[in-house]
Design a protein around this motif. Structure first.
Motif, PDB file in Angstrom:
ATOM      1  N   GLN A 141      -8.227  -0.384   4.433  1.00 47.03           N
ATOM      2  CA  GLN A 141      -8.437  -0.819   3.060  1.00 47.03           C
ATOM      3  C   GLN A 141      -8.120   0.306   2.093  1.00 47.03           C
ATOM      4  O   GLN A 141      -7.495   0.089   1.041  1.00 47.03           O
ATOM      5  CB  GLN A 141      -9.883  -1.287   2.872  1.00 47.03           C
ATOM      6  CG  GLN A 141     -10.239  -2.564   3.621  1.00 47.03           C
ATOM      7  CD  GLN A 141      -9.436  -3.762   3.115  1.00 47.03           C
ATOM      8  OE1 GLN A 141      -9.147  -3.864   1.916  1.00 47.03           O
ATOM      9  NE2 GLN A 141      -9.059  -4.657   4.022  1.00 47.03           N
ATOM     10  N   ARG A 142      -8.531   1.521   2.449  1.00 48.73           N
ATOM     11  CA  ARG A 142      -8.238   2.677   1.612  1.00 48.73           C
ATOM     12  C   ARG A 142      -6.733   2.935   1.548  1.00 48.73           C
ATOM     13  O   ARG A 142      -6.182   3.224   0.479  1.00 48.73           O
ATOM     14  CB  ARG A 142      -8.960   3.905   2.198  1.00 48.73           C
ATOM     15  CG  ARG A 142      -8.679   5.225   1.485  1.00 48.73           C
ATOM     16  CD  ARG A 142      -9.120   5.166   0.044  1.00 48.73           C
ATOM     17  NE  ARG A 142      -8.920   6.451  -0.610  1.00 48.73           N
ATOM     18  CZ  ARG A 142      -8.939   6.620  -1.919  1.00 48.73           C
ATOM     19  NH1 ARG A 142      -9.160   5.564  -2.717  1.00 48.73           N
ATOM     20  NH2 ARG A 142      -8.777   7.810  -2.443  1.00 48.73           N
ATOM     21  N   LEU A 143      -6.058   2.803   2.710  1.00 46.31           N
ATOM     22  CA  LEU A 143      -4.613   3.005   2.746  1.00 46.31           C
ATOM     23  C   LEU A 143      -3.894   1.970   1.895  1.00 46.31           C
ATOM     24  O   LEU A 143      -2.930   2.288   1.174  1.00 46.31           O
ATOM     25  CB  LEU A 143      -4.118   2.928   4.198  1.00 46.31           C
ATOM     26  CG  LEU A 143      -2.607   3.057   4.423  1.00 46.31           C
ATOM     27  CD1 LEU A 143      -2.105   4.405   3.916  1.00 46.31           C
ATOM     28  CD2 LEU A 143      -2.262   2.867   5.891  1.00 46.31           C
ATOM     29  N   GLN A 166      -1.466   2.710  -1.190  1.00 43.11           N
ATOM     30  CA  GLN A 166      -0.081   2.223  -1.223  1.00 43.11           C
ATOM     31  C   GLN A 166       0.197   1.466  -2.520  1.00 43.11           C
ATOM     32  O   GLN A 166       1.269   1.619  -3.118  1.00 43.11           O
ATOM     33  CB  GLN A 166       0.180   1.320  -0.014  1.00 43.11           C
ATOM     34  CG  GLN A 166       0.267   2.085   1.304  1.00 43.11           C
ATOM     35  CD  GLN A 166       0.372   1.156   2.496  1.00 43.11           C
ATOM     36  OE1 GLN A 166      -0.069   0.005   2.448  1.00 43.11           O
ATOM     37  NE2 GLN A 166       0.962   1.646   3.583  1.00 43.11           N
ATOM     38  N   GLU A 167      -0.760   0.635  -2.954  1.00 47.34           N
ATOM     39  CA  GLU A 167      -0.594  -0.084  -4.209  1.00 47.34           C
ATOM     40  C   GLU A 167      -0.534   0.881  -5.388  1.00 47.34           C
ATOM     41  O   GLU A 167       0.290   0.710  -6.302  1.00 47.34           O
ATOM     42  CB  GLU A 167      -1.744  -1.076  -4.391  1.00 47.34           C
ATOM     43  CG  GLU A 167      -1.723  -2.230  -3.393  1.00 47.34           C
ATOM     44  CD  GLU A 167      -2.947  -3.114  -3.515  1.00 47.34           C
ATOM     45  OE1 GLU A 167      -3.869  -2.738  -4.286  1.00 47.34           O
ATOM     46  OE2 GLU A 167      -2.985  -4.173  -2.861  1.00 47.34           O
ATOM     47  N   LYS A 168      -1.379   1.901  -5.349  1.00 46.04           N
ATOM     48  CA  LYS A 168      -1.381   2.901  -6.413  1.00 46.04           C
ATOM     49  C   LYS A 168      -0.065   3.661  -6.448  1.00 46.04           C
ATOM     50  O   LYS A 168       0.518   3.902  -7.512  1.00 46.04           O
ATOM     51  CB  LYS A 168      -2.545   3.868  -6.204  1.00 46.04           C
ATOM     52  CG  LYS A 168      -2.686   4.907  -7.310  1.00 46.04           C
ATOM     53  CD  LYS A 168      -3.905   5.791  -7.066  1.00 46.04           C
ATOM     54  CE  LYS A 168      -4.051   6.831  -8.173  1.00 46.04           C
ATOM     55  NZ  LYS A 168      -5.243   7.701  -7.963  1.00 46.04           N
ATOM     56  N   ARG A 169       0.428   4.013  -5.251  1.00 44.46           N
ATOM     57  CA  ARG A 169       1.707   4.731  -5.187  1.00 44.46           C
ATOM     58  C   ARG A 169       2.857   3.870  -5.691  1.00 44.46           C
ATOM     59  O   ARG A 169       3.770   4.343  -6.363  1.00 44.46           O
ATOM     60  CB  ARG A 169       1.992   5.170  -3.742  1.00 44.46           C
ATOM     61  CG  ARG A 169       3.237   6.042  -3.621  1.00 44.46           C
ATOM     62  CD  ARG A 169       3.640   6.271  -2.179  1.00 44.46           C
ATOM     63  NE  ARG A 169       4.754   7.185  -2.097  1.00 44.46           N
ATOM     64  CZ  ARG A 169       6.018   6.877  -2.361  1.00 44.46           C
ATOM     65  NH1 ARG A 169       6.328   5.643  -2.750  1.00 44.46           N
ATOM     66  NH2 ARG A 169       6.967   7.786  -2.252  1.00 44.46           N
ATOM     67  N   VAL A 177       6.974   3.441 -12.322  1.00 42.30           N
ATOM     68  CA  VAL A 177       7.109   4.205 -13.566  1.00 42.30           C
ATOM     69  C   VAL A 177       8.118   5.338 -13.393  1.00 42.30           C
ATOM     70  O   VAL A 177       8.975   5.570 -14.256  1.00 42.30           O
ATOM     71  CB  VAL A 177       5.740   4.761 -14.001  1.00 42.30           C
ATOM     72  CG1 VAL A 177       5.900   5.654 -15.238  1.00 42.30           C
ATOM     73  CG2 VAL A 177       4.764   3.636 -14.284  1.00 42.30           C
ATOM     74  N   VAL A 178       8.036   6.026 -12.258  1.00 39.65           N
ATOM     75  CA  VAL A 178       8.957   7.136 -11.987  1.00 39.65           C
ATOM     76  C   VAL A 178      10.403   6.653 -11.958  1.00 39.65           C
ATOM     77  O   VAL A 178      11.309   7.293 -12.507  1.00 39.65           O
ATOM     78  CB  VAL A 178       8.589   7.824 -10.656  1.00 39.65           C
ATOM     79  CG1 VAL A 178       9.681   8.805 -10.237  1.00 39.65           C
ATOM     80  CG2 VAL A 178       7.258   8.541 -10.782  1.00 39.65           C
ATOM     81  N   GLU A 179      10.635   5.508 -11.304  1.00 39.48           N
ATOM     82  CA  GLU A 179      12.003   4.982 -11.223  1.00 39.48           C
ATOM     83  C   GLU A 179      12.558   4.642 -12.593  1.00 39.48           C
ATOM     84  O   GLU A 179      13.746   4.849 -12.859  1.00 39.48           O
ATOM     85  CB  GLU A 179      12.035   3.752 -10.309  1.00 39.48           C
ATOM     86  CG  GLU A 179      11.890   4.078  -8.833  1.00 39.48           C
ATOM     87  CD  GLU A 179      11.992   2.846  -7.965  1.00 39.48           C
ATOM     88  OE1 GLU A 179      11.927   1.719  -8.531  1.00 39.48           O
ATOM     89  OE2 GLU A 179      12.158   2.990  -6.741  1.00 39.48           O
TER      90      GLU A 179
END
Length: 332
Positions: free
Chosen positions: A48-50, A54-57, A63-65
């Motif tokens: 669940q933490r992963l 992953q969603e946060k990343r 945004v970075v792209e």
């Protein structure tokens, strides 16, 4: 799991445990089951933490792209440079096709800016390959008496014709390289075994059908530079009748079906049309005919007309027909 395992020395043997041994094993298995449950709970929490990470990343990466796109070198290229790059994207082994997976059409699907530049670059649209679809019916026999305009092949042909009109209009005043291939199943009035699928089509509709093909070619004949066509004889006759071809350099014509000897000899109208065409196409350097019956006595007429400009002449016929003549003439 505890490092001290009961009866470890007996694992993998034929040892028969005693009552006391069985009790020790039962206690050990209960403790191990609880340990595995605790591990599963911890793994689920980590998964669940992963997932949250992953969603946060993914959000950060989006945004970075977008910011990376702002720094793309392509954004700083001027329209003149992009035009040259676009031209380098064109296929080199054939004329561009009207398909979305190949330049120049592909370039118009990237962004509005590229589409605008592509549409305003005439050289990008100065070559085209048109494949004429089979004249297939939308439904199988016996429903072959449906109206001609409802034929699936006619609908596809209309779409391709309209696309070709837009394509050639974008080419501006550029000399044109055009190749057209007509599928064998496309012939007007072809009889299939057991049924004449086109018996219900009127002569007027047939002529309209042919007009779709002729119009898109002949309306731009004054800009023909290289023409390579494989068409039925009805269409080829119309092409040979064209006289407004001031910049034509190469003319390669293939009869989609095997022509009869009356269609391209000195006694037929096709030959006379060819001779007249050669008289007015003073810039023509390469002439090729395939699928025609030509008599050797007729070839002798050609150098008198084209000896000053034609450097390559190919008269070829379908293989396996012994009565046909194949000849090549260079530097007449």
């Amino acid at each position: 799991m505890s490092d001290k395992l009961p009866l470890k020395q007996h694992l993998g043997t034929n040892y028969v445990p005693s009552t006391e041994d069985l009790a020790a094993i039962k206690n050990f298995l209960e403790a191990s089951d609880k340990e595995m449950y605790d591990i599963d709970v911890e793994m689920d929490q980590l998964q669940q933490r992963l997932k949250l990470l992953q969603e946060k990343r993914s959000k950060v990466n989006d945004v970075v792209e977008r910011y990376d796109a702002l720094t793309s070198p392509a954004r700083r290229l001027g329209p003149d440079i992009l035009e040259e790059i676009f031209l380098a994207c064109l296929p080199t082994n054939h004329n561009p096709c009207i398909i979305a997976t190949e330049a120049p059409v592909l370039l118009t699907h990237i962004c509005s800016s590229w589409r605008s530049i592509a549409h305003s670059t005439p050289r990008l649209w100065s070559s085209i390959h048109i494949v004429l679809p089979n004249l297939r019916l939308a439904r199988d026999p016996p429903a072959h008496t449906i109206p001609f305009m409802e034929c699936l092949g006619h609908k596809k042909l209309t779409q391709r014709y309209e696309a070709a009109i837009d394509w050639l209009n974008r080419s501006g005043a550029c000399p044109l390289n055009i190749s057209v291939y007509q599928s064998t199943g496309y012939n007007i009035g072809v009889n299939f075994p057991g049924v004449d699928r086109y018996a219900h089509i009127s002569e007027k509709e047939k002529q309209l059908h042919i007009a779709f093909i002729i119009d898109v070619l002949i309306s731009h004949s004054q800009r023909w530079h290289e023409i390579d066509v494989c068409l039925s004889w009805q269409v080829l006759e119309a092409i040979l009748a064209v006289r407004n071809i001031p910049v034509l350099k190469k003319l390669h014509i293939t009869d989609q079906r095997l022509a009869s000897i009356s269609e391209l000899d000195s006694s037929g109208p096709g030959w006379n049309s060819l001779i007249e065409l050669l008289k007015v196409s003073r810039g023509l350097t390469s002439l090729s005919f395939c699928g025609f019956v030509v008599r050797s006595t007729d070839i002798a007429q050609m150098p008198q007309v084209v000896s000053e400009q034609l450097t390559e002449l190919t008269l070829d016929a379908y293989p396996g027909t012994s009565t046909l003549l194949s000849a090549s003439h260079h530097a007449l």
